[in-house]
Design a protein around this motif. Structure first.
Motif, PDB file in Angstrom:
ATOM      1  N   PRO A  79      32.475  49.255  46.976  1.00  0.00           N
ATOM      2  CA  PRO A  79      31.300  50.144  47.043  1.00  0.00           C
ATOM      3  C   PRO A  79      31.278  51.184  45.932  1.00  0.00           C
ATOM      4  O   PRO A  79      30.197  51.561  45.461  1.00  0.00           O
ATOM      5  CB  PRO A  79      31.411  50.791  48.425  1.00  0.00           C
ATOM      6  N   SER A  80      32.441  51.656  45.487  1.00  0.00           N
ATOM      7  CA  SER A  80      32.484  52.631  44.390  1.00  0.00           C
ATOM      8  C   SER A  80      31.994  52.004  43.095  1.00  0.00           C
ATOM      9  O   SER A  80      31.226  52.606  42.344  1.00  0.00           O
ATOM     10  CB  SER A  80      33.901  53.181  44.218  1.00  0.00           C
ATOM     11  N   ILE A  81      32.467  50.779  42.803  1.00  0.00           N
ATOM     12  CA  ILE A  81      32.014  50.093  41.593  1.00  0.00           C
ATOM     13  C   ILE A  81      30.515  49.809  41.674  1.00  0.00           C
ATOM     14  O   ILE A  81      29.767  50.001  40.704  1.00  0.00           O
ATOM     15  CB  ILE A  81      32.810  48.782  41.394  1.00  0.00           C
ATOM     16  N   GLY A  82      30.040  49.355  42.837  1.00  0.00           N
ATOM     17  CA  GLY A  82      28.627  49.030  42.989  1.00  0.00           C
ATOM     18  C   GLY A  82      27.717  50.225  42.852  1.00  0.00           C
ATOM     19  O   GLY A  82      26.533  50.077  42.508  1.00  0.00           O
ATOM     20  N   SER A  83      28.230  51.427  43.087  1.00  0.00           N
ATOM     21  CA  SER A  83      27.391  52.623  42.977  1.00  0.00           C
ATOM     22  C   SER A  83      27.167  53.064  41.540  1.00  0.00           C
ATOM     23  O   SER A  83      26.243  53.833  41.263  1.00  0.00           O
ATOM     24  CB  SER A  83      28.015  53.773  43.773  1.00  0.00           C
ATOM     25  N   VAL A  84      28.010  52.592  40.603  1.00  0.00           N
ATOM     26  CA  VAL A  84      27.890  53.038  39.209  1.00  0.00           C
ATOM     27  C   VAL A  84      27.704  51.875  38.244  1.00  0.00           C
ATOM     28  O   VAL A  84      27.688  52.071  37.037  1.00  0.00           O
ATOM     29  CB  VAL A  84      29.141  53.851  38.793  1.00  0.00           C
ATOM     30  N   ALA A  85      27.570  50.644  38.749  1.00  0.00           N
ATOM     31  CA  ALA A  85      27.463  49.476  37.876  1.00  0.00           C
ATOM     32  C   ALA A  85      26.581  48.426  38.541  1.00  0.00           C
ATOM     33  O   ALA A  85      26.054  48.618  39.634  1.00  0.00           O
ATOM     34  CB  ALA A  85      28.859  48.912  37.587  1.00  0.00           C
ATOM     35  N   LYS A  86      26.439  47.296  37.849  1.00  0.00           N
ATOM     36  CA  LYS A  86      25.725  46.147  38.392  1.00  0.00           C
ATOM     37  C   LYS A  86      26.770  45.158  38.890  1.00  0.00           C
ATOM     38  O   LYS A  86      27.435  44.496  38.101  1.00  0.00           O
ATOM     39  CB  LYS A  86      24.845  45.513  37.317  1.00  0.00           C
ATOM     40  N   LEU A  87      26.916  45.095  40.204  1.00  0.00           N
ATOM     41  CA  LEU A  87      28.004  44.340  40.827  1.00  0.00           C
ATOM     42  C   LEU A  87      27.446  43.111  41.522  1.00  0.00           C
ATOM     43  O   LEU A  87      26.504  43.197  42.311  1.00  0.00           O
ATOM     44  CB  LEU A  87      28.741  45.220  41.838  1.00  0.00           C
ATOM     45  N   THR A  88      28.057  41.955  41.242  1.00  0.00           N
ATOM     46  CA  THR A  88      27.700  40.706  41.901  1.00  0.00           C
ATOM     47  C   THR A  88      28.972  40.035  42.394  1.00  0.00           C
ATOM     48  O   THR A  88      29.950  39.915  41.637  1.00  0.00           O
ATOM     49  CB  THR A  88      26.956  39.757  40.950  1.00  0.00           C
ATOM     50  N   ILE A  89      28.951  39.589  43.666  1.00  0.00           N
ATOM     51  CA  ILE A  89      30.117  38.930  44.251  1.00  0.00           C
ATOM     52  C   ILE A  89      29.696  37.579  44.800  1.00  0.00           C
ATOM     53  O   ILE A  89      28.755  37.485  45.602  1.00  0.00           O
ATOM     54  CB  ILE A  89      30.731  39.776  45.390  1.00  0.00           C
ATOM     55  N   GLN A  90      30.386  36.542  44.353  1.00  0.00           N
ATOM     56  CA  GLN A  90      30.208  35.200  44.897  1.00  0.00           C
ATOM     57  C   GLN A  90      31.516  34.787  45.562  1.00  0.00           C
ATOM     58  O   GLN A  90      32.593  34.987  44.993  1.00  0.00           O
ATOM     59  CB  GLN A  90      29.855  34.198  43.804  1.00  0.00           C
ATOM     60  N   SER A  91      31.405  34.182  46.774  1.00  0.00           N
ATOM     61  CA  SER A  91      32.634  33.828  47.485  1.00  0.00           C
ATOM     62  C   SER A  91      32.380  32.658  48.417  1.00  0.00           C
ATOM     63  O   SER A  91      31.266  32.472  48.927  1.00  0.00           O
ATOM     64  CB  SER A  91      33.146  35.033  48.277  1.00  0.00           C
ATOM     65  N   ARG A  92      33.452  31.865  48.619  1.00  0.00           N
ATOM     66  CA  ARG A  92      33.379  30.758  49.573  1.00  0.00           C
ATOM     67  C   ARG A  92      34.747  30.546  50.189  1.00  0.00           C
ATOM     68  O   ARG A  92      35.768  30.557  49.495  1.00  0.00           O
ATOM     69  CB  ARG A  92      32.922  29.461  48.886  1.00  0.00           C
TER      70      ARG A  92
ATOM     71  N   VAL B 204      34.055  38.112  41.161  1.00  0.00           N
ATOM     72  CA  VAL B 204      33.468  39.456  41.141  1.00  0.00           C
ATOM     73  C   VAL B 204      33.078  39.763  39.700  1.00  0.00           C
ATOM     74  O   VAL B 204      33.928  39.758  38.806  1.00  0.00           O
ATOM     75  CB  VAL B 204      34.444  40.521  41.667  1.00  0.00           C
ATOM     76  N   GLU B 205      31.789  40.041  39.491  1.00  0.00           N
ATOM     77  CA  GLU B 205      31.282  40.312  38.140  1.00  0.00           C
ATOM     78  C   GLU B 205      30.722  41.718  38.093  1.00  0.00           C
ATOM     79  O   GLU B 205      29.841  42.077  38.881  1.00  0.00           O
ATOM     80  CB  GLU B 205      30.211  39.298  37.769  1.00  0.00           C
ATOM     81  N   VAL B 206      31.221  42.507  37.173  1.00  0.00           N
ATOM     82  CA  VAL B 206      30.784  43.892  36.988  1.00  0.00           C
ATOM     83  C   VAL B 206      30.161  43.992  35.598  1.00  0.00           C
ATOM     84  O   VAL B 206      30.832  43.751  34.586  1.00  0.00           O
ATOM     85  CB  VAL B 206      31.964  44.874  37.109  1.00  0.00           C
TER      86      VAL B 206
END
Length: 599
Positions: free
Chosen positions: A98-111, A142-144
């Motif tokens: 959540p900290s990274i997502g608040s200051v960047a464009k965060l995308t998470i793919q998972s399976r 996880v892509e930032v």
């Protein structure tokens, strides 16, 4: 004054300022999550030093759509229960994503392994998008992108792309050493690819991947335990040192840390063996009951706090010194490598030409050599008279016979070069010894052993010195009064908030006793140990040894040279002098043959 509740986005941005200081901080948090997920392969890709792109791909357990939704909310974690006294994972607070997502464009793919398709969730500057299905391999990506785009002020404090990329590399290096069973790949347009294959249980092989193969040849294994705390790892021989501390690694229960107590203990362990301004190379791993260490004292989890810091510090110093006593007298292999480079033809061609060094100059009459034949080697006097100031070497060992040279690690003396360097023949090569540095170390070790094997003589002060100190410092000093007395320092309580100094070590002569006691009080307050007085006595012994040893420029007889070699073999730490310089360099016969193209 009106009190109001901060918005969730602002709360996350404040948390990001504590947890995510730079791209390397984000990389560390994401790699920790991948390791905690049971990954055996982790790939990190960066662009723009991690500011433009930071992508971490793993083959771990993955997350379901419901887990993804919780993973980007603060303080949601699968890694601990309701207690911080039993933290056994790298991450545990649930703040990173959540900290990274608040200051960047965060995308998470998972399976997960059981799912037929993956899931994806995105956060752009704190704005959360719903979970949606997506094709994905097992594990998590996880892509930032555009780190700190939502807090532009933070970007002004970032360093250059090259510096930020180097910081990420350092994070990967530390994680790779901590987890040798995981394969790491670091790539991107802003760097050359770094690939570290998994080495399984072979920790030294992984360390050699990171620090270079030279460390494998110059490392001493450490394995010690005291009161439930275990220290393992590898420490370099003292002469294998560096100009900075970048090759010092410490781990607590597998967690990479930058802890001042551990670094202080490492410096103390190598005292009198590594010169000032140089740093030993070491990889230390401390295994301790999680209840006895607090890993939650720093937002980035880089510092820890031990319940008994004196125990940990004493274990590190004692274990490393014992290892150095056992094996640290050998010279670093890098000395021989430097000697090999000096002899190579290309190195000779780089030197400036002069008539005196030309290979086509007229032959000159060679100077008289100080070498001696095999029979003379057996201890026969060559008739060379030592200078008037020459002193016999104490505790001289009988000289070697012709049948014995191969039986000794340092071989048998064959010549003295420039009245300072002893050339000895070993079974598989030759050794060049600095006679002054070697004997200086021998004298110092003899003096230090005598110093610490019995109480140090003390001189009584005509008028006791009174030192005013806080009450806590006085209590700590008096608690260690018996140990100080063995070192010649007599102190006792002198009313509230003061101690009296009645005796000082006779060896130190006139001294600032008040300053010494204040220094000891500071050491006890910080580390619960007081080594300042012992260090002063050791320094004095080192100074006396330097002035009392065999001087450079003195001719030595064959039996004296052999006696010096035998004493070096029997003395711990003889591979370096009191100033940390090597006392000898070993050149293997195979290296000599390569110089002449024979192999």
């Amino acid at each position: 004054m009106t009190i109001r509740q901060l918005s969730e986005t602002l709360i996350n941005q404040i948390a990001a300022g504590e947890v995510i200081e730079r791209p390397a901080s984000a990389a560390k948090e994401l790699i920790e999550n991948a390791i905690d997920a049971g990954s055996t392969r982790i790939e990190i890709a960066t662009a723009g030093g991690g500011k433009t792109l930071l992508r971490v791909t793993d083959n771990g357990s993955g997350m379901s759509p419901d887990d993804l939704t919780l993973a980007v909310r603060r303080h949601c974690t699968s890694k601990i229960s309701d207690s911080l006294e039993d933290v056994r994972t790298l991450g545990f607070r649930g703040e990173a994503l959540p900290s990274i997502g608040s200051v960047a464009k965060l995308t998470i793919q998972s399976r997960t392994a059981a799912a037929s398709e993956g899931s994806e969730i995105s956060i752009f500057g704190g704005r959360l998008a719903p979970v949606r299905p997506t094709p994905a391999n097992r594990g998590t990506v996880v892509e930032v992108r555009d780190l700190f785009f939502a807090t532009p002020a933070r970007l002004k404090f970032m360093k250059s792309e090259k510096a930020e990329a180097a910081a990420i590399t350092e994070v990967v290096r530390r994680m790779a050493i901590a987890f040798p069973a995981v394969r790491f790949v670091l790539s991107g347009p802003d760097r050359s690819t770094l690939e570290l294959p998994a080495t399984g249980d072979d920790r030294l092989a992984r360390i050699a991947q990171v620090l270079g193969k030279d460390f494998r040849d110059n490392a001493i294994e450490i394995d010690a335990e005291r009161e439930g705390v275990r220290l393992t790892g590898f420490a370099g021989v003292p002469t294998f040192n560096r100009g900075n501390s970048l090759q010092q690694f410490a781990f607590v229960n597998g967690r990479p840390v930058q802890d001042k107590l551990i670094w202080s203990a490492l410096r103390g362990a190598y005292a009198e063996t590594v010169p000032s301004g140089r740093y030993p190379v070491a990889v230390l791993d401390i295994a301790i009951d999680p209840a006895l260490v607090d890993v939650n004292v720093h937002p980035a989890k880089s510092d820890v706090r031990f319940r008994d810091p004196g125990l940990v510090r004493g274990l590190i110093i004692g274990a490393i010194r014992e290892a150095l006593t056992r094996e640290g007298d050998r010279a670093a292999t890098t000395g021989a490598a430097g000697l090999m480079r000096a002899f190579r033809p290309e190195a000779a061609r780089q030197q400036a030409w002069s008539p005196s060094t030309s290979p086509y100059r007229p032959f000159e009459t060679p100077p008289i050599s100080n070498g001696f034949s095999d029979m003379q080697q057996a201890g026969l006097d060559m008739g060379i008279r030592p200078s008037a100031r020459a002193e016999p070497i104490p505790s001289m060992v009988p000289p070697a016979t012709d049948a014995e040279p191969q039986r000794h690690p340092l071989g048998a003396a064959r010549a003295q070069v420039h009245e300072n360097y002893i050339v000895a023949q070993t079974e598989d090569g030759l050794v060049i010894v600095d006679q002054h540095a070697a004997h200086e170390r021998l004298v110092f070790e003899a003096m230090r052993n005598a110093l610490h094997s019995r109480p140090v003589p003390a001189q009584a002060l005509l008028i006791p010195e009174i030192v005013d100190l806080p009450e806590d410092d006085c209590d700590r000093l008096v608690a260690h009064a018996e140990a100080f007395a063995r070192l010649g320092l007599g102190i006792e309580r002198f009313g509230p908030g003061a101690v009296a100094i009645r005796e000082t070590p006779a060896m130190l002569g006139e001294m600032d006793a008040v300053g010494l006691v204040r220094q000891l009080a500071d050491e006890l307050a910080e580390w619960d140990t007081a080594n300042g007085l012992a260090s002063r006595l050791d320094y004095l012994a080192a100074t006396m040894a330097c002035h009392g040893s065999v001087r450079s420029g003195r001719r030595m007889r064959p039996e004296e040279m052999n006696a010096l070699l035998r004493q070096m073999e029997a003395t711990p730490g003889s591979g370096q002098c009191n100033h940390g310089r090597p006392t000898y360099i070993e050149l293997k016969l195979a290296d000599i043959e390569r110089l002449f193209g024979r192999s």
